[in-house]
Design a protein around this motif. Structure first.
Motif, short mmCIF file in Angstrom:
data_model
loop_
_atom_site.label_atom_id
_atom_site.label_comp_id
_atom_site.label_asym_id
_atom_site.label_seq_id
_atom_site.Cartn_x
_atom_site.Cartn_y
_atom_site.Cartn_z
N ALA A 104 -5.34 8.93 6.96
CA ALA A 104 -4.58 8.12 6.01
C ALA A 104 -4.30 6.72 6.55
N ASP A 105 -3.89 6.63 7.81
CA ASP A 105 -3.60 5.33 8.41
C ASP A 105 -4.86 4.48 8.55
N LEU A 106 -5.97 5.11 8.91
CA LEU A 106 -7.22 4.37 9.08
C LEU A 106 -7.78 3.92 7.74
N ILE A 107 -7.67 4.74 6.71
CA ILE A 107 -8.12 4.31 5.39
C ILE A 107 -7.25 3.16 4.89
N ALA A 108 -5.94 3.26 5.09
CA ALA A 108 -5.05 2.17 4.69
C ALA A 108 -5.41 0.88 5.43
N ALA A 109 -5.69 0.99 6.72
CA ALA A 109 -6.06 -0.19 7.51
C ALA A 109 -7.39 -0.77 7.04
N LEU A 110 -8.34 0.10 6.71
CA LEU A 110 -9.63 -0.37 6.20
C LEU A 110 -9.45 -1.10 4.87
N LYS A 111 -8.63 -0.54 3.99
CA LYS A 111 -8.37 -1.20 2.70
C LYS A 111 -7.74 -2.58 2.92
N GLU A 112 -6.81 -2.67 3.86
CA GLU A 112 -6.16 -3.95 4.13
C GLU A 112 -7.14 -4.96 4.72
N SER A 113 -8.00 -4.52 5.61
CA SER A 113 -8.98 -5.45 6.19
C SER A 113 -10.01 -5.84 5.14
N ASN A 114 -10.37 -4.92 4.24
CA ASN A 114 -11.28 -5.25 3.14
C ASN A 114 -10.66 -6.32 2.24
N ALA A 115 -9.39 -6.16 1.92
CA ALA A 115 -8.70 -7.14 1.06
C ALA A 115 -8.61 -8.49 1.76
#
Length: 186
Positions: A104-115
Motif C-alpha cells: 500500500a505504501d509503495l503503490i501510494a508512493a508510485l502514484k505520487e511520483s507519477n503525478a
C-alpha cells in the motif's frame, strides 16, 4: 515472432493514440509524444505494482538483486530525480526504496511520483525541452532528453518487474490479452 508482434502492436497503439491530439502534436511533436509515452508507462508500472500480491513484495530471485518492492520504490525515487532535474526543482529525496516496504505504501508512493512527473511532462514544450540542464552533476543534456532518460529507466525496471511476475506465474500488464469487446446488437 510473438515479441515482434507484441512490439508492433504496442507501437501501432502508441501511434494511433498519439494521432488523436494532432494540434498539440504538430506544435510540439517531440514533447507531445514523450508525454503520451510517459502516460502509458506510468499506467503500466502502476498496474504491475497492483498485480503483485503483498506477500511477494519482498521476493527477490537472488540475494544480489532488489526485491520487487524495492524496485517499485527505486522507480519512484528515480522519477523524482529525473523529473526534478528536468523542471529545475529541488529533488524531494524521499528515499522511498529504503523507507517503504508495504504494498500500500509503495503503490501510494508510485502514484505520487507519477503525478509529480506528469506535471513535468505536461508542462514541457519542444522549445523548453531544448534548454540544457546538468544531469548526474556534469552532463549537459536537453530537458526533454532528461525525460526520455526517465522513460528509459522506467522501461528498464519494468523489465525487472516482468521477470519477477513471471517467476510468480503472474501475467505482466503488457502481456495481458485485451478484453473482448461486446458483440454488436442485431
Amino acid at each position: 515472432m510473438r515479441k515482434l508482434t507484441l512490439l508492433f502492436c504496442l507501437v501501432a497503439a502508441t501511434a494511433l493514440a498519439f494521432a488523436q491530439d494532432q494540434t498539440q502534436a504538430q506544435t510540439n511533436p517531440y514533447s507531445s509524444f514523450n508525454k503520451f509515452a510517459y502516460q502509458r508507462m506510468q499506467d503500466t508500472l502502476l498496474r504491475s505494482a497492483e498485480k503483485m500480491p503483498e506477500e511477494n513484495y519482498n521476493f527477490k530471485p537472488t540475494d544480489a538483486v532488489r526485491s520487487y518492492g524495492q524496485i517499485v520504490g527505486h522507480i519512484s525515487d528515480s522519477q523524482y530525480f529525473f523529473c526534478s532535474t528536468a523542471t529545475g526543482e529541488k529533488n524531494p529525496g524521499l528515499n522511498i526504496e529504503k523507507t517503504k516496504t508495504s504494498k500500500a505504501d509503495l503503490i501510494a508512493a508510485l502514484k505520487e511520483s507519477n503525478a509529480y512527473c506528469a506535471k513535468a511532462y505536461d508542462s514541457m514544450t519542444d522549445a523548453a525541452g531544448a534548454q540544457t540542464v546538468k544531469l548526474f552533476g556534469n552532463l549537459d543534456i536537453p530537458k526533454l532528453d532528461v525525460l526520455v532518460v526517465n522513460l528509459m529507466h522506467d522501461n528498464e525496471h519494468y523489465g525487472n518487474l516482468v521477470t519477477y511476475m513471471r517467476l510468480k506465474n503472474i501475467v505482466p500488464p503488457t502481456s495481458e490479452q485485451p478484453s473482448t469487446p461486446p458483440s454488436p446488437k442485431k
